[in-house]
Scaffold this motif. Structure first.
Motif, short mmCIF file in Angstrom:
data_model
loop_
_atom_site.label_atom_id
_atom_site.label_comp_id
_atom_site.label_asym_id
_atom_site.label_seq_id
_atom_site.Cartn_x
_atom_site.Cartn_y
_atom_site.Cartn_z
N PHE A 126 0.85 -1.18 0.00
CA PHE A 126 0.00 0.00 0.00
C PHE A 126 0.89 1.24 0.00
CE2 PHE A 126 -2.40 3.23 2.50
CZ PHE A 126 -3.53 3.33 1.70
N LEU A 184 1.04 4.88 0.25
CA LEU A 184 0.46 6.19 0.58
C LEU A 184 1.57 7.16 0.99
CD1 LEU A 184 -1.85 8.18 1.33
CD2 LEU A 184 -1.95 7.09 3.56
N THR A 185 2.33 6.81 2.01
CA THR A 185 3.31 7.74 2.59
C THR A 185 4.35 8.17 1.56
OG1 THR A 185 3.05 6.60 4.69
CG2 THR A 185 4.95 8.07 4.49
N LEU A 189 10.32 -7.77 8.30
CA LEU A 189 9.42 -7.03 7.40
C LEU A 189 10.27 -6.18 6.47
CD1 LEU A 189 6.52 -5.94 6.67
CD2 LEU A 189 7.00 -4.07 8.26
N PHE A 191 2.85 6.08 15.26
CA PHE A 191 2.69 6.90 14.05
C PHE A 191 1.91 6.21 12.93
CE2 PHE A 191 7.23 5.51 14.07
CZ PHE A 191 7.15 4.55 13.09
N ASP A 196 -0.70 9.55 13.27
CA ASP A 196 0.26 9.83 14.35
C ASP A 196 -0.46 10.51 15.53
OD1 ASP A 196 3.22 10.44 15.11
OD2 ASP A 196 2.18 12.36 15.27
N ARG A 210 0.35 12.92 17.52
CA ARG A 210 0.37 14.39 17.51
C ARG A 210 -0.58 14.95 16.45
NH1 ARG A 210 2.34 16.07 22.25
NH2 ARG A 210 4.57 15.76 22.51
N ILE A 211 -0.62 14.28 15.30
CA ILE A 211 -1.49 14.76 14.22
C ILE A 211 -2.97 14.60 14.62
CG2 ILE A 211 -2.17 14.40 11.79
CD1 ILE A 211 0.62 15.61 12.07
N SER A 221 -3.75 17.20 17.25
CA SER A 221 -3.87 18.55 16.66
C SER A 221 -5.25 18.70 16.02
CB SER A 221 -2.81 18.77 15.57
OG SER A 221 -1.53 18.67 16.12
N TYR A 270 -2.13 20.69 22.85
CA TYR A 270 -2.18 19.29 23.27
C TYR A 270 -2.94 19.12 24.59
CZ TYR A 270 1.12 18.58 19.48
OH TYR A 270 1.71 18.55 18.24
C1 LIG Z 1 7.68 -0.24 9.89
C2 LIG Z 1 6.89 0.76 9.09
C3 LIG Z 1 5.99 0.32 8.14
C4 LIG Z 1 5.26 1.25 7.36
N1 LIG Z 1 4.45 0.79 6.36
C5 LIG Z 1 3.84 1.68 5.53
C6 LIG Z 1 3.10 1.21 4.38
O1 LIG Z 1 3.01 0.01 4.12
N2 LIG Z 1 2.51 2.13 3.58
C7 LIG Z 1 2.59 3.48 3.83
O2 LIG Z 1 2.03 4.25 3.06
N3 LIG Z 1 3.32 3.94 4.89
C8 LIG Z 1 3.95 3.09 5.73
N4 LIG Z 1 4.69 3.55 6.81
C9 LIG Z 1 4.78 5.00 7.06
C10 LIG Z 1 4.17 5.45 8.39
O3 LIG Z 1 2.79 5.16 8.38
C11 LIG Z 1 4.42 6.93 8.67
O4 LIG Z 1 3.67 7.72 7.82
C12 LIG Z 1 5.84 7.32 8.53
O5 LIG Z 1 6.65 6.40 9.21
C13 LIG Z 1 6.08 8.72 9.05
O6 LIG Z 1 7.42 8.82 9.39
P1 LIG Z 1 8.33 10.09 9.29
O7 LIG Z 1 9.53 9.72 10.07
O8 LIG Z 1 8.53 10.56 7.92
O9 LIG Z 1 7.48 11.17 10.11
P2 LIG Z 1 7.65 12.73 10.14
O10 LIG Z 1 6.64 13.33 9.25
O11 LIG Z 1 9.08 13.14 9.96
O12 LIG Z 1 7.21 13.05 11.65
C14 LIG Z 1 8.06 12.84 12.78
C15 LIG Z 1 7.33 13.24 14.05
O13 LIG Z 1 7.12 14.67 14.01
C16 LIG Z 1 5.86 15.01 14.49
N5 LIG Z 1 5.15 15.79 13.46
C17 LIG Z 1 5.35 15.77 12.11
N6 LIG Z 1 4.54 16.67 11.50
C18 LIG Z 1 3.83 17.27 12.47
C19 LIG Z 1 2.83 18.30 12.49
N7 LIG Z 1 2.40 18.90 11.40
N8 LIG Z 1 2.30 18.65 13.70
C20 LIG Z 1 2.71 18.07 14.83
N9 LIG Z 1 3.65 17.11 14.88
C21 LIG Z 1 4.21 16.71 13.73
C22 LIG Z 1 5.14 13.73 14.87
O14 LIG Z 1 5.20 13.57 16.28
C23 LIG Z 1 5.93 12.64 14.18
O15 LIG Z 1 5.91 11.47 14.96
C24 LIG Z 1 5.42 2.64 7.59
C25 LIG Z 1 6.34 3.08 8.57
C26 LIG Z 1 7.08 2.17 9.29
C27 LIG Z 1 8.11 2.67 10.25
#
Ligand SMILES: Cc1cc2nc3c(=O)[nH]c(=O)nc-3n(C[C@H](O)[C@H](O)[C@H](O)COP(=O)(O)OP(=O)(O)OC[C@H]3O[C@@H](n4cnc5c(N)ncnc54)[C@H](O)[C@@H]3O)c2cc1C
Length: 486
Positions: free
Chosen positions: A131, A133-134, A228, A406, A410, A412-413, A416, A469
């Motif tokens: 999937f 999305l991210t 995984l 997350f 997440d 925090r999101i 918010s 928060y």
């Molecule tokens: C093991 C694993 C499996 C995954 N599998 C999938 C998948 O199959 N498909 C998929 O689409 N995605 C997947 N993901 C993605 C996951 O769902 C998250 O979207 C992604 O890990 C976000 O990580 P990041 O470090 O880029 O977060 P960031 O965006 O860098 O955020 C880091 C932290 O900052 C804070 N933050 C960020 N923005 C804001 C804001 N605007 N306001 C307040 N606080 C904020 C939050 O506390 C957040 O925890 C997976 C992730 C992991 C680790």
């Protein structure tokens, strides 16, 4: 295929987390699922883990469409697998939920009859789906920010899937190294105009190799769940047939973009996040329950020095109190999340969308179950001495709870959003007399103070982040007390 379980063992493992499930689903199914999954292994490769899932889907014990037709099975399957995470880590649970909830569930929610019917073929063949999305730039704001494009090409009657820049690469995609199919979220462009994020189901591999134009690489080694595979994905002008677009709510007809009915396609895709939030909340509770139970077995038998009597570690007052507190908090969360599951299951069976009240309840369930579990597991770890360091005690997999934090929204999101919605009521002059209303009004006034001094809305919000928060906590406490049903 096995759908009748009466011949199977009668070893009973009644669900603890869902009253909805126990009322509705035959125990024999639970037994069959328990039996099929009890030989989960540790330290396996991602290929071996994927093979286990392929074989599990082929048993037909859980159908891709059960999320709609028998949601209680879907949730119970997740809970049973979450219990394995104490011993084997979270990798398989994540793989499973990505396949069943995010990949198959999105097709069930947003595909038309013909597209949904193909899920049975994938299942019979043991084909797995990922999937996408991210995106790298979007991070936890995935869904709000989708830069990957799917441009409709009138000449060929196809879509062209493209990653316009590095920030738009799909990121962290589970099963990226093994999936045969993919559901990809992309901004649909028709006649040069953006129509917003839509879901496309595509062949990701053909005869084991990535289809042309798809590039992937590994996200790297993780603290937990290395069974995984997680990939970043780049699409370079990948051609998708017209029927790749999930078309229950929108379609291209004679070159024109048509919306069917009054549901925005992305709202139905977002449905997966609601089922995912309940599944994640319950996974956090199950992991915590299993870890506390394992630890208590140890502390019940660990003899302690004393001048009189023969005390065991479980009787040390701070640990005894912690076990009691955990029972009480866990019980309350079990009940609340179970209520949310029951309410959402009704909506899923009817093919509808949850109302605002249920959406808030589900967000609260997810945040509270995960954050409470992180706190309680951390406190347990501080009170049981060297046991917490042992490789097989289960604490080494506590980063499962970080994943829960997350995934599918997440903390925090979600908080918010809860605070933002509450502030909107204040802007409309609604519901300001309660203690919660006064708190919201106070926050709104504090933000206004920054605005009149020339701050932007975002700056005002950021300066008052603690109040944001705190307001969300107040709202969540009230939402939990009120529950999902009127
Ligand atoms: C093991 C694993 C499996 C995954 N599998 C999938 C998948 O199959 N498909 C998929 O689409 N995605 C997947 N993901 C993605 C996951 O769902 C998250 O979207 C992604 O890990 C976000 O990580 P990041 O470090 O880029 O977060 P960031 O965006 O860098 O955020 C880091 C932290 O900052 C804070 N933050 C960020 N923005 C804001 C804001 N605007 N306001 C307040 N606080 C904020 C939050 O506390 C957040 O925890 C997976 C992730 C992991 C680790």
């Amino acid at each position: 295929m096995i759908r009748s379980f009466s011949r199977l063992s009668t070893r009973v493992s009644l669900p603890t987390a869902s009253r909805a499930f126990s009322a509705e689903v035959e125990t024999s199914w639970t037994d069959a699922w328990n039996a099929a999954t009890e030989n989960m292994k540790s330290n396996i490769t991602f290929e071996e883990s994927a093979e286990i899932l392929r074989n599990l889907t082929k048993t037909d014990l859980l159908r891709a469409t059960d999320l709609r037709d028998s949601p209680s099975r879907f949730f119970e399957a997740h809970r049973i697998l979450a219990r394995h995470a104490v011993e084997h880590g979270p990798g398989f649970w994540i793989r499973f939920t990505v396949h069943y909830n995010l990949f198959a569930g999105t097709i069930v929610a947003a595909g038309d009859e013909e597209q949904v019917s193909r899920l049975a073929d994938y299942q019979a063949a043991g084909e797995l789906g990922c999937f996408g999305l991210t995106e790298k730039l979007a991070g936890v704001q995935s869904g709000l920010v989708v830069q990957t494009t799917a441009t409709y090409d009138e000449a060929s009657d196809e879509f062209i899937l493209d990653t316009p820049n590095e920030g738009a690469r799909k990121n962290w995609i589970s099963q990226g190294f093994v999936a045969d199919k993919a559901v990809v979220l992309a901004d649909l462009i028709v006649k040069g105009e953006s129509k917003g994020p839509h879901a496309f189901v595509m062949d990701f591999r053909s005869s084991g190799s990535l289809v042309p134009g798809v590039k992937i690489d590994d996200m790297g080694s993780k603290t937990v769940g290395n069974d995984l595979d997680n990939a970043w994905i780049d699409f370079e002008n990948v051609r998708l047939p017209k029927d790749s677009m999930l078309r229950r709510y929108a379609e291209i007809v004679d070159g024109e973009y048509i919306i069917k009915g009054d549901v925005r396609p992305f709202d139905m895709i977002g449905q997966r996040l609601y089922t995912g939030r309940i599944a994640v909340a319950q996974a956090a509770l199950e992991y915590r329950r299993a870890l506390f139970s394992k630890t208590k077995s140890y502390s019940d038998s660990k003899k302690m020095f004393a001048f009189s009597g023969e005390p065991v570690l479980s009787e040390i007052p701070q640990l005894e109190a912690l076990y009691e507190e955990n029972e009480e908090r866990l019980g309350r969360l079990d009940e609340y999340v179970g209520d949310c599951e029951a309410a959402l299951s009704e909506v899923l069976k009817e093919g509808g969308t949850p109302d605002t009240r249920l959406v808030d309840c589900i967000a609260t369930a997810k945040v509270k179950a995960v954050e409470d579990s992180i706190e309680m597991v951390h406190r347990l770890r501080q009170e049981v001495g060297s046991f917490a360091l042992m490789a097989d005690a289960g604490f080494k997999h506590t980063d499962f709870l970080q994943c829960c934090k997350f995934a599918e929204g997440d903390s925090r999101i979600l908080m918010s959003k809860i605070a933002r919605d509450r502030l909107r009521l204040v802007e409309k002059g609604q519901d300001m007399d309660s203690e919660e209303g006064k708190q919201a009004l106070g926050l709104a006034m504090a933000m206004k103070g920054h605005l009149v001094k020339g701050a932007s809305k975002q700056e005002a919000w950021d300066k008052e982040w603690k109040g944001v928060y705190e307001l969300a906590e107040t709202v969540m406490d009230r939402v939990m007390t009120d529950g999902p049903t009127v």
